[in-house]
Scaffold this motif. Structure first.
Motif: not given
Ligand SMILES: O=C(O)CCC(=O)C(=O)O
Ligand SMILES: [Fe+2]
Length: 352
Positions: A261-267
């Motif tokens: 995925p492009l991103f898999d962590a979110m803050a």
């Protein structure tokens, strides 16, 4: 006659050119200029500040006029207002523990309580052991007819026995309670500093967001929720919008652009008035290619490297994407926020 004809032809010709140029200009403006609402447009920021363009791979700023607030933002905003106290929740503890994330020390109130309990136990055991020893000495002294012989045998004197007794009494009555109070106060202050004032860990588990008040015991630092794979549905809409930019994002780094995925962590960071973050480079557990979405209120992000400083105004609904030197070599910091509340969503990809 001939000259009039020439004039009208010339004016027709010039008119056509003017109208075409105007049309072309409007097309370009619409394509690049962020019109209609919701279209992102990019500005490259660091290149002009860094003569060594090689090291400046990318820091891009996109703007989108988010006139209609996306639904998820409303949900997010609600989330910030409803802070469930989930200190005793087992799930949360395992959830924090599971991801052993360096910037989120896996400490909960439970840990602190058990730490406190352990210290008290140790203290209690120590006091009991001393009391038991004293009792044995007393017993022996009573049983022993020749008291002085006994004392001599054990390298004791009347005075040392009295001092030891006095010490035990003092320790039991003053030192132990003082120790207990100090430890408790330290733990309470410590836990407040680490976890916040009255609400310690708060979350809306249904959305998979776990909020931690303040960062690293620093007052100005924002409340932060860290979400690790998968990114919760609440942010799906935002992710889709960012993915739609993927042909533009991270210039010169197609590998980043096409990763899945492009991103898999979110803050999610929530700043109150006066909130800020100190200069930092994001943790190396996160891969290159980071996106920051600014919501609710604007802020200024200052990038610094070797005495150079680039201040970037992050408007509401802006998306900042950084990679290469912008991610690894420049530090960034959020300057003090002037509004009641600012929210930022940081999207990253964990290193495999
Ligand atoms: O709030 C922001 O805009 C940036 C936050 C940030 O740098 C971070 O969470 O690492
Ligand atoms: Fe950061």
């Amino acid at each position: 006659m001939g000259s009039v004809c020439l004039l009208s032809r010339l004016s027709f010709f010039l008119g056509t050119i003017l109208v075409s140029a105007l049309l072309a200009l409007v097309t370009v403006a619409i394509t690049l200029g962020g019109l209609p609402a919701d279209r992102w447009h990019a500005r490259r920021l660091l290149r002009e500040h860094d003569p060594n363009a090689e090291t400046v791979l990318a820091m891009q700023l996109y703007y989108a006029s988010l006139e209609t607030k996306p639904k998820w933002l409303d949900r997010l905003a609600r989330l910030f207002r409803v802070r469930h106290l989930l200190v005793e929740d087992e799930d949360i503890t395992s959830w924090v523990g599971k991801y052993d994330i360096k910037n989120v020390p896996p400490i909960t109130n439970e840990d602190l309580e058990s730490e406190k309990a352990k210290m008290i136990q140790r203290l209690w055991r120590g006091t009991r052991a001393r009391a038991a020893y004293q009792a044995k000495v007393d017993e022996a002294l009573e049983a022993e007819e020749d008291r002085s012989k006994y004392l001599h045998q054990h390298g004791l004197t009347e005075l040392s026995v009295q001092i030891s007794r006095a010490f035990d009494t003092v320790s039991l009555m003053i030192i132990a309670p003082a120790y207990f109070v100090t430890i408790t106060v330290l733990l309470v202050i410590g836990s407040r500093r680490m976890l916040g004032e009255s609400t310690d860990v708060f979350a809306d588990v249904s959305d998979g967001l776990l909020f931690r008040r303040g960062g690293r015991g620093c007052r100005g630092e924002p409340d932060q929720a860290n979400v690790f794979p998968p990114i919760p549905p609440v942010a799906e809409a935002l992710l889709r919008r960012i993915r739609s930019l993927s042909t533009l994002a991270f210039p010169g780094q197609p590998a980043l652009r096409h990763r899945r995925p492009l991103f898999d962590a979110m803050a999610v960071n929530r700043y109150s008035e006066g909130g800020y973050t100190k200069a930092h480079v994001d943790l190396l557990q996160y891969d290159d290619g980071i996106a920051i979405v600014s919501l609710v209120a604007p802020a200024t992000l200052a990038f610094r490297m070797d005495g150079k400083c680039v201040r970037v105004r992050l408007g509401v609904g802006s998306l900042l994407m950084m990679c290469g030197s912008a991610r690894y070599e420049w530090t960034h910091e959020v300057e003090r926020v002037h509004k009641d509340e600012r929210v930022s969503v940081v999207l990253r990809k964990l290193v495999q």
